[in-house]
Scaffold this motif. Structure first.
Motif, mmCIF file in Angstrom:
data_model
loop_
_atom_site.group_PDB
_atom_site.id
_atom_site.type_symbol
_atom_site.label_atom_id
_atom_site.label_comp_id
_atom_site.label_asym_id
_atom_site.label_seq_id
_atom_site.Cartn_x
_atom_site.Cartn_y
_atom_site.Cartn_z
ATOM 1 N N VAL A 17 0.946 -1.124 -0.020
ATOM 2 C CA VAL A 17 -0.029 -0.156 0.037
ATOM 3 C C VAL A 17 0.936 1.376 0.018
ATOM 4 C CG1 VAL A 17 -1.895 -1.185 1.345
ATOM 5 C CG2 VAL A 17 -0.141 -0.078 2.387
ATOM 6 N N SER A 18 0.469 2.259 -0.494
ATOM 7 C CA SER A 18 1.249 3.488 -0.421
ATOM 8 C C SER A 18 0.924 4.266 0.753
ATOM 9 C CB SER A 18 1.000 4.404 -1.754
ATOM 10 O OG SER A 18 1.473 3.927 -2.847
ATOM 11 N N ILE A 19 -0.243 4.685 1.212
ATOM 12 C CA ILE A 19 -0.574 5.389 2.341
ATOM 13 C C ILE A 19 -1.480 4.219 3.435
ATOM 14 C CG2 ILE A 19 -1.732 7.232 3.755
ATOM 15 C CD1 ILE A 19 0.816 8.207 2.396
ATOM 16 N N GLY A 20 -2.407 3.461 2.500
ATOM 17 C CA GLY A 20 -3.314 2.813 3.231
ATOM 18 C C GLY A 20 -4.678 3.309 3.651
ATOM 19 N N ARG A 21 -4.918 4.596 3.176
ATOM 20 C CA ARG A 21 -6.246 5.161 3.292
ATOM 21 C C ARG A 21 -7.391 4.835 2.253
ATOM 22 N NH1 ARG A 21 -3.181 10.630 5.253
ATOM 23 N NH2 ARG A 21 -3.191 9.940 7.390
ATOM 24 N N ASN A 22 -7.106 3.805 1.564
ATOM 25 C CA ASN A 22 -8.354 3.347 0.728
ATOM 26 C C ASN A 22 -9.617 2.997 1.310
ATOM 27 O OD1 ASN A 22 -8.667 3.123 -1.883
ATOM 28 N ND2 ASN A 22 -8.086 1.126 -2.191
ATOM 29 N N GLY B 267 -4.756 11.097 1.102
ATOM 30 C CA GLY B 267 -4.141 9.639 0.407
ATOM 31 C C GLY B 267 -3.138 9.984 -0.473
ATOM 32 N N SER B 268 -2.313 8.774 -0.812
ATOM 33 C CA SER B 268 -1.240 8.925 -1.829
ATOM 34 C C SER B 268 -1.804 9.186 -3.279
ATOM 35 C CB SER B 268 -0.460 7.384 -1.855
ATOM 36 O OG SER B 268 -0.081 7.214 -3.015
ATOM 37 N N VAL B 269 -1.041 10.047 -3.995
ATOM 38 C CA VAL B 269 -1.329 10.347 -5.344
ATOM 39 C C VAL B 269 -1.097 9.099 -6.246
ATOM 40 C CG1 VAL B 269 -0.660 11.891 -7.287
ATOM 41 C CG2 VAL B 269 -0.451 12.768 -4.902
ATOM 42 N N ILE C 291 4.971 -4.031 -8.009
ATOM 43 C CA ILE C 291 5.109 -2.856 -7.111
ATOM 44 C C ILE C 291 5.349 -1.699 -7.588
ATOM 45 C CG2 ILE C 291 5.827 -2.052 -4.659
ATOM 46 C CD1 ILE C 291 5.909 -5.230 -4.048
ATOM 47 N N VAL C 292 4.741 -0.876 -7.733
ATOM 48 C CA VAL C 292 5.029 0.740 -8.241
ATOM 49 C C VAL C 292 5.856 1.395 -7.282
ATOM 50 C CG1 VAL C 292 4.400 2.681 -9.335
ATOM 51 C CG2 VAL C 292 2.995 0.529 -9.610
ATOM 52 N N THR C 293 7.108 1.848 -7.515
ATOM 53 C CA THR C 293 8.070 2.611 -6.855
ATOM 54 C C THR C 293 8.254 4.045 -7.328
ATOM 55 O OG1 THR C 293 10.084 1.489 -8.125
ATOM 56 C CG2 THR C 293 9.553 0.678 -5.976
ATOM 57 N N MET D 63 2.330 -11.988 -5.180
ATOM 58 C CA MET D 63 2.006 -10.713 -5.137
ATOM 59 C C MET D 63 0.366 -10.318 -5.065
ATOM 60 S SD MET D 63 3.734 -7.700 -5.818
ATOM 61 C CE MET D 63 5.227 -8.006 -6.506
ATOM 62 N N GLN D 64 -0.034 -9.867 -3.864
ATOM 63 C CA GLN D 64 -1.583 -9.604 -3.827
ATOM 64 C C GLN D 64 -2.324 -10.597 -4.206
ATOM 65 O OE1 GLN D 64 -1.231 -5.198 -5.178
ATOM 66 N NE2 GLN D 64 -2.238 -4.982 -3.429
ATOM 67 N N PRO D 65 -2.217 -11.846 -3.803
ATOM 68 C CA PRO D 65 -3.064 -12.814 -4.332
ATOM 69 C C PRO D 65 -4.685 -12.529 -4.158
ATOM 70 C CG PRO D 65 -1.869 -13.541 -2.776
ATOM 71 C CD PRO D 65 -1.372 -12.555 -2.916
HETATM 72 P P1 ADP Z 1 -4.666 5.753 -0.723
HETATM 73 O O1 ADP Z 1 -4.079 5.601 0.654
HETATM 74 O O2 ADP Z 1 -4.093 6.569 -1.693
HETATM 75 O O3 ADP Z 1 -6.214 5.594 -0.562
HETATM 76 P P2 ADP Z 1 -3.412 2.844 -0.831
HETATM 77 O O4 ADP Z 1 -2.161 3.227 -0.560
HETATM 78 O O5 ADP Z 1 -4.264 2.384 0.190
HETATM 79 O O6 ADP Z 1 -4.346 4.358 -1.393
HETATM 80 O O7 ADP Z 1 -3.525 2.233 -2.415
HETATM 81 C C1 ADP Z 1 -4.804 1.949 -3.123
HETATM 82 C C2 ADP Z 1 -4.576 0.597 -3.603
HETATM 83 O O8 ADP Z 1 -3.359 0.591 -4.824
HETATM 84 C C3 ADP Z 1 -4.036 -0.490 -2.391
HETATM 85 O O9 ADP Z 1 -5.272 -1.520 -2.241
HETATM 86 C C4 ADP Z 1 -2.799 -1.191 -3.050
HETATM 87 O O10 ADP Z 1 -3.260 -2.498 -3.487
HETATM 88 C C5 ADP Z 1 -2.640 -0.342 -4.549
HETATM 89 N N1 ADP Z 1 -1.159 0.092 -4.250
HETATM 90 C C6 ADP Z 1 -1.027 1.365 -3.727
HETATM 91 N N2 ADP Z 1 0.457 1.382 -3.748
HETATM 92 C C7 ADP Z 1 0.914 0.593 -4.552
HETATM 93 C C8 ADP Z 1 2.171 0.521 -5.085
HETATM 94 N N3 ADP Z 1 3.174 1.264 -4.780
HETATM 95 N N4 ADP Z 1 2.543 -0.684 -5.831
HETATM 96 C C9 ADP Z 1 1.224 -1.494 -6.259
HETATM 97 N N5 ADP Z 1 -0.068 -1.346 -5.692
HETATM 98 C C10 ADP Z 1 0.002 -0.235 -4.915
#
Ligand code: ADP
Length: 544
Positions: free
Chosen positions: A98-103, A172-174, A243-245, A525-527
């Motif tokens: 997750v990037s921030i985890g605020r999904n 949230g994460s862009v 996984i996007v970096t 990876m994220q099954p």
């Molecule tokens: P936000 O906090 O912006 O709402 P999240 O970080 O929760 O977003 O990410 C939204 C979804 O996108 C997550 O469920 C995750 O599976 C996917 N995701 C987020 N960041 C990445 C990443 N860097 N690489 C691959 N998947 C990602």
């Protein structure tokens, strides 16, 4: 499977014993150090929007400890991510980045498979790698939030020159939002559509750059979205293939002005005429952003709670006669349209006259600008969002019910009055049948609308939570029968939604599985993300 630890139950990754898990964690610590790994055997705190839980889904629709991590690891670099991916292959432990985890409302930071290791990509990888004023672009790491990017642009003196596009909340994460194909409300509201260039760690640990950045030395990486040959970006969005970096994004040059406005439609049936009037305006780009047509009662929910308005509700959905009273009290209509015109006054003022003339035939329609509404009006917050300024007003409607958890039902609709009415009719009837208020908004693009139905439930009541999940499952099936599909869903419902996209004997899923198996033979990876399961999980009863 859970095991007791000294602190609390620990949910292990599938097929991994406690002994193996401990050895795997020792191995992980050997290259990550101890401080960037947290074992998830402490108390489960739901936290709140500002303190997001990474351990589980804080708006859980199933049991609280179903969608749960065994550990959280925070990489500091692309090399760390590669090393973690190789580690996961060695131990056959599933990862959930997750990037921030605020999904929130879609599963938050929680993994689909209990016991997965959550990768907190944003904690340490949070740099804005580049901002280019001349091309209006930027390159970001996962942890850059909308607020962070907004503040950064101001700090480097570009706040007046480049606008960002924020979703309803700015924390949230862009990158995360774009990967999940979230939307915002300026002309750049299609977040995935406005990304340009990605760096991705594949499930085998290799790093790939897509777009022009695949050509060493290119200076078009954020100017042209494609590369030569197959366009592969799409297999990394709402997906489990990498996984996007880092990721490039387009920003919006300051258009030199903006005129936000509100159009109130008094009667419920105005929905049809309003949408049909909007269609040519959206297609021709007379309205060039992503405006919203919002249920008046949904607006009311930002001004007060259900108990404020109707103390005798006893948990029942608000009936139409009480709705009418609330709408009258708040000076709202059955539907409220929020839009903005962009450009200097010399352009927006005459365009506003054209916009008004198009809607003038609708009985009792009202047109308002910011100077026409009180200070507490939601229009002021929409105006900020339309200008790319993060706000927190959307947190207000969480007070509609106590301990609110949220779930979204999000079908796509044509920009057509008949379709809008069909979707609202179906959703409202089902919401009432299951004891919930129908709270819907249409976010409108040129050729489609995202119909977002928010289902608010009291998290403290397990029965209500289960009822919300049942409602969502019925809505997904009903919508599919009418030919409508969702653009995004909670992790608990990915299998069901994916199952509705089944044309030609599930050809799309079979293609997704072929790609998945080729890229991720160990299934680490994220099954289960978006209903796509790796080979080793298929037919084992994982689907929900
Ligand atoms: P936000 O906090 O912006 O709402 P999240 O970080 O929760 O977003 O990410 C939204 C979804 O996108 C997550 O469920 C995750 O599976 C996917 N995701 C987020 N960041 C990445 C990443 N860097 N690489 C691959 N998947 C990602």
């Amino acid at each position: 499977r859970s095991v007791e630890t000294a602190r609390r139950k620990l949910t292990l990754p599938p097929g991994i014993s406690l002994h193996q898990f401990e050895r795997a964690m020792d191995d992980l610590r050997s290259f990550m150090g101890t401080e960037h790994i947290e074992i998830n055997d402490g108390p489960l705190n739901d936290g709140d929007y500002y303190h997001t839980a990474l351990s589980h889904d804080s708006y859980s629709v199933m049991e609280r400890d179903y969608f749960i991590a065994s550990a959280v690891v925070s990489p500091g670099s692309t090399a760390d991510v590669q090393a973690i991916v190789r580690w996961a292959n060695k131990w056959k432990i599933p990862l959930w980045p997750v990037s921030i985890g605020r999904n929130l409302g879609y599963g938050g930071a929680a993994p689909r498979v209990p016991g997965s290791v959550v990768m907190n990509m944003g904690l340490r990888m949070n740099q804005i790698l580049n901002v280019d004023e001349h091309t209006a672009t930027c390159v970001l790491q996962p942890g850059v939030t909308y607020v962070g990017l907004y503040e950064h642009l101001k700090k480097i003196g570009l706040g007046d020159k480049l606008l960002i596009d924020v979703p309803d909340l700015g924390g949230g994460s862009v990158m995360g939002n774009a990967l999940d194909r979230g939307v915002g409300y300026t002309p750049m509201g299609d977040h995935w559509g406005n990304h340009c260039g990605m760096e991705v760690v594949l499930p085998n640990g290799e790093v790939v750059r897509t777009g022009m950045d695949a050509l060493p030395g290119s200076n078009c990486g954020q100017s042209y979205q494609h590369n030569f040959g197959p366009s592969v970006d799409g297999i990394f969005s709402q997906a489990s293939n990498g996984i996007v970096t880092r990721m490039g994004f387009w920003l919006m040059p300051n258009p030199g002005g903006m005129l936000p406005f509100m159009i109130t439609f008094k009667h419920r049936d105005d929905l049809i005429d309003a949408v049909d009037t909007l269609r040519p305006m959206m297609l021709s780009r007379l309205l060039g952003n992503i405006p919203s047509l919002r249920l008046g009662m949904w607006d009311a929910a930002t001004y007060g709670s259900k108990s404020d308005y109707w103390p005798e509700h006893g948990g029942r959905p608000v009936p139409e006669d009480i709705e009418d009273r609330i709408l009258e009290q708040e000076d709202l209509g059955a539907w409220v349209f929020y839009g903005a015109l962009y450009g200097p006054d010399s352009i927006t003022a005459p365009t506003w006259e054209v916009v008004k003339s198009k809607f003038a035939h609708i009985k009792d329609v009202r047109f308002q600008l910011r100077e026409d509404v009180p200070e507490r009006s939601y229009l002021h917050d929409r105006a900020a969002v339309f200008a790319g300024v993060p706000t927190w007003r959307e947190l207000d409607w969480h007070r509609w019910v106590p301990n609110a958890g949220e779930l979204f039902f999000a079908p796509i609709s044509p920009v057509s009055g008949v379709d809008a009415k069909k979707q609202v009719g179906m959703c409202k009837a089902r919401c009432i049948e299951y004891g919930f208020d129908y709270l819907g908004t249409f976010y409108i693009a040129a050729r489609e609308m995202h119909h977002i139905v928010t289902i608010l439930f009291d998290r403290a009541k397990p029965e209500e939570r289960r009822r919300a999940e049942k409602l969502l499952r019925v809505l997904i099936d009903d919508a599919a029968k009418l030919g409508y599909g969702e653009y995004r869903t909670h992790i608990a419902l990915g299998d069901q939604v994916a199952g509705t996209y089944n044309w030609n004997n599930n050809a799309l899923m079979r293609l997704n599985e072929t790609i998945k198996d080729a890229l991720d033979p160990n299934g680490i990876m994220q099954p289960g993300r978006s209903g796509v399961w790796p080979k080793s999980y298929r037919g084992q009863g994982w689907e929900l």
